[in-house]
Design an enzyme around this catalytic site. Structure first.
Site, PDB file in Angstrom:
ATOM      1  CG  HIS A  70       3.018  -7.359  -2.209  1.00 49.31           C
ATOM      2  ND1 HIS A  70       1.836  -7.134  -1.539  1.00 49.31           N
ATOM      3  CD2 HIS A  70       3.991  -7.208  -1.285  1.00 49.31           C
ATOM      4  CE1 HIS A  70       2.088  -6.858  -0.266  1.00 49.31           C
ATOM      5  NE2 HIS A  70       3.379  -6.890  -0.082  1.00 49.31           N
ATOM      6  CE1 TYR A 114      -3.896  -2.197   0.217  1.00 51.53           C
ATOM      7  CE2 TYR A 114      -2.753  -3.250   2.032  1.00 51.53           C
ATOM      8  CZ  TYR A 114      -3.775  -3.245   1.110  1.00 51.53           C
ATOM      9  OH  TYR A 114      -4.680  -4.277   1.064  1.00 51.53           O
ATOM     10  CE1 TYR A 118      -9.067  -3.010   4.743  1.00 50.97           C
ATOM     11  CE2 TYR A 118      -8.861  -3.987   2.576  1.00 50.97           C
ATOM     12  CZ  TYR A 118      -8.425  -3.864   3.884  1.00 50.97           C
ATOM     13  OH  TYR A 118      -7.335  -4.605   4.326  1.00 50.97           O
ATOM     14  NE  ARG A 119      -4.313  -1.320   4.726  1.00 53.38           N
ATOM     15  CZ  ARG A 119      -3.787  -2.270   5.516  1.00 53.38           C
ATOM     16  NH1 ARG A 119      -4.424  -3.415   5.660  1.00 53.38           N
ATOM     17  NH2 ARG A 119      -2.653  -2.054   6.146  1.00 53.38           N
ATOM     18  CG  ASP A 127      -1.920 -12.307   6.276  1.00 54.12           C
ATOM     19  OD1 ASP A 127      -2.380 -13.454   6.354  1.00 54.12           O
ATOM     20  OD2 ASP A 127      -2.554 -11.357   5.794  1.00 54.12           O
TER      21      ASP A 127
END
Length: 601
Positions: free
Chosen positions: A447, A147, A528-529, A208
């Site tokens: 990623h 993100y 949502y993000r 995670d």
């Protein structure tokens, strides 16, 4: 430090550093690091004309302002970012940029980093930023990978690294099952302290990977995998430095001498906490959090399902069981492609062709795995005494086995390093470091995530899955979907893994993401993000009422941050002095993050 030296340094541990790994995970972390560096070919490049200076500020004025900041904070606590940009890895990550950047690495980069030790020092930095009109960007620990990591949205911002010196667990209440933490407290750290104090009756819900900040993850509305997986719903009260320098406390924390800060989130009057979640309206320096009671027993389970189309009926089975709390934890329905990649092996071990990896290759690899061939795997956990678990698990078994070909996996048939056991630990509140092994799928693995939300329904799951698969095939990207099942909603987390030293593959990833965002929004699904570079696009999809929500957010921003110094652009919210100057990142702006100056500079 050279690339070779970086690869051979040992993994930092707790408590020698706030961002370290628990000793019980040290060997596993060493192996993870070796896997990362085995696949790294990206060189450390020379940089020119450093540090980066925010647009509109003269270089000499900026350097003079930094000297002013050093005088206030201490020279050793202000670092100019004039060195090579080392990407590091999860446990030794940078705080100056995104270690997994999808843009050129000089795009989203800090000019300097400052390390406050108290809320009052954060206040001093905010006042300094207002005085010099310099954009600042707070991070807790900078591990928001997928993100944007530690990168500031506005190039040349000064990063406030809150975690390095503000990393205290201020309170743990074993009677109320609550805690109060600063930004630098990781899930690893809180778990270790609970063990050290003998508080076995309390669990910390962990995502995670356990190295992220509890406060930072919660403010970004991250999730974990016990029944307490909705972290924002489990927080209680904040201490916040506003963009003009005032300090406030929310909820019961606003009452002097209160004894219920962490136990009751609302206090009296308007509930303002939400203004500081995923926003640029304030800098949170303390947060109350609830802890999960030890349920007195737990038992993991895993089911596999053979066909892609099994996803639809599976969701119809999951929904009533989840709402009725027979399925108790935030669980994963993960596609076999990501399961294969989670072995930590490169894609070339399975397939060396171009385009998306063929389904038959995936199923051949799955057939050779301990769990056997399948398309979907459900990882869940049951809690409570054995007779209670047996009752619930019998219901789950009868329902899941209604799907032809469904299979319950016997954990005794799995090797000790199987991904199943990582999910088992995490759902029991024990942080791990197994996740992200799938990033080794490509050289220089990085990623970026697509994260829409939907109801737990067959039609919604199949629409989102079909949309994602179609676009991944169009752009020649391997498709790694996982449905994270909440109580009445689910997040589809699609991880696009790419080589961050390959311009063509980064562009393909961006194009695929932009298409998924727009096409999902057209079907009624919002994220949502999201990643820093996609925040403008995602914010624009929440456009009901001619963009009424963004207009409201902009009014709040202008009122709370009149000089526009705090994290401009975060969540697509731009201060007045940046608006209309091309700072919004769109498909047309490509891989360029900057606009043209800022008003008043």
């Amino acid at each position: 430090m050279s690339f070779a030296e970086e690869a051979t340094t040992d993994v930092p541990t707790l408590p020698e550093t706030h961002s370290g790994i628990p000793v019980y995970l040290l060997d596993k972390a060493r192996n993870a690091k070796a896997g990362v560096f085995d696949g790294r070919t990206k060189p450390i490049r020379d940089r020119q004309r450093l540090p980066v200076v925010p647009q509109g500020i003269e270089r000499d004025d900026f350097l003079a302002a930094l000297e002013d900041l050093k005088a206030k904070m201490g020279h050793e606590f202000v670092e100019i970012n004039d060195k090579a940009l080392k990407d590091g890895w999860y446990m030794e990550h940078p705080n100056t940029h995104d270690m997994m950047t999808i843009l050129d690495e000089e795009e989203l980069v800090a000019s300097a980093v400052v390390y406050p030790s108290t809320t009052e020092e954060v206040q001093q930095i905010v006042l300094w930023a207002n005085k010099h009109r310099i954009p600042i960007f707070p991070i807790s620990m900078g591990r928001n990978l997928g993100y944007g990591g530690a990168a500031p949205r506005v190039r040349g911002s000064v990063t406030l690294d809150l975690g390095k010196r503000m990393n205290k667990i201020l309170d743990i209440n074993p009677e109320d099952y609550t805690c109060l933490v600063e930004p630098g407290v990781s899930f690893y750290a809180l778990h270790e302290v609970l063990k050290e104090k003998g508080y076995d009756h309390m669990w910390v819900d962990t995502p995670d990977l356990g190295g992220g900040s509890i406060l930072g993850n919660t403010l970004d509305r991250g999730v974990g995998y016990t029944p307490y997986g909705d972290h924002w719903a489990c927080h209680s009260g904040l201490e916040v430095v506003l963009p003009t320098g005032e300090i406030i406390r929310t909820g019961m924390g606003a009452l002097p001498g209160n004894n219920t800060w962490q136990a009751f989130p609302y206090g009296f009057g308007p509930y303002s906490d939400g203004l500081f979640s995923q926003s640029n309206f304030g800098i949170v320096t303390k947060m109350g959090m609830t802890l999960m009671p030890n349920p007195g027993g737990y038992e993991s389970f895993m089911y596999t399902f053979q066909k892609e189309e099994d996803l639809g009926p599976l969701m119809e089975i999951i929904r009533p069981l989840r709402i009725g709390m027979i399925l108790e934890n935030v669980a994963q329905v993960r596609h076999v492609a990501q399961g294969i990649a989670a072995q930590g092996l490169p894609r070339s071990k399975f397939y060396q062709g171009s385009g998306s990896i063929p389904d038959e290759v995936l199923h051949t690899a799955a057939a050779e795995s301990p769990a056997g061939d399948h398309t979907w795997a459900y990882y869940g956990m049951s809690y409570g005494p054995s007779h209670i678990r047996a009752y619930k698990l019998a219901i789950v078994d009868a329902e899941f086995l209604k799907i032809p070909g469904a299979k319950k996996v016997d954990p005794s048939t799995l090797p000790a390093d199987d991904y199943y056991f990582s999910r088992d630990r995490i759902a029991a509140g024990i942080p791990d470091i197994h996740e992200l092994r799938w990033v080794n799928w490509t050289p220089n693995g990085a990623h970026i995530a697509f994260s829409p939300v939907s109801p737990i329904r067959s039609a919604d799951a199949m629409k989102l899955f079909g949309l994602g698969k179609k676009l991944h095939q169009q752009y020649g990207i391997d498709f790694f979907p996982a449905f994270i099942v909440g109580l009445r909603e689910m997040h589809l987390i699609v991880e696009i893994v790419f080589d961050r030293d390959d311009t063509e593959r980064k562009q393909a990833a961006m194009d695929c993401l932009r298409d998924m965002i727009d096409q999902a929004a057209a079907l009624g699904y919002g994220e949502y993000r999201t990643h820093l570079v996609l925040m403008d696009q995602v914010a624009s999809t929440y456009s009901w009422g001619d963009g009424a929500l963004m207009k409201f957010n902009e009014r709040l921003k202008d009122a709370l941050d009149p000089n526009g110094i705090l994290a401009p652009g975060k969540s697509g919210i731009w201060p007045k002095r940046y608006r209309g100057r091309g700072w919004e990142m769109t498909r047309e702006s490509g891989l360029v993050s900057e606009g043209k100056g800022a008003d008043g500079l």
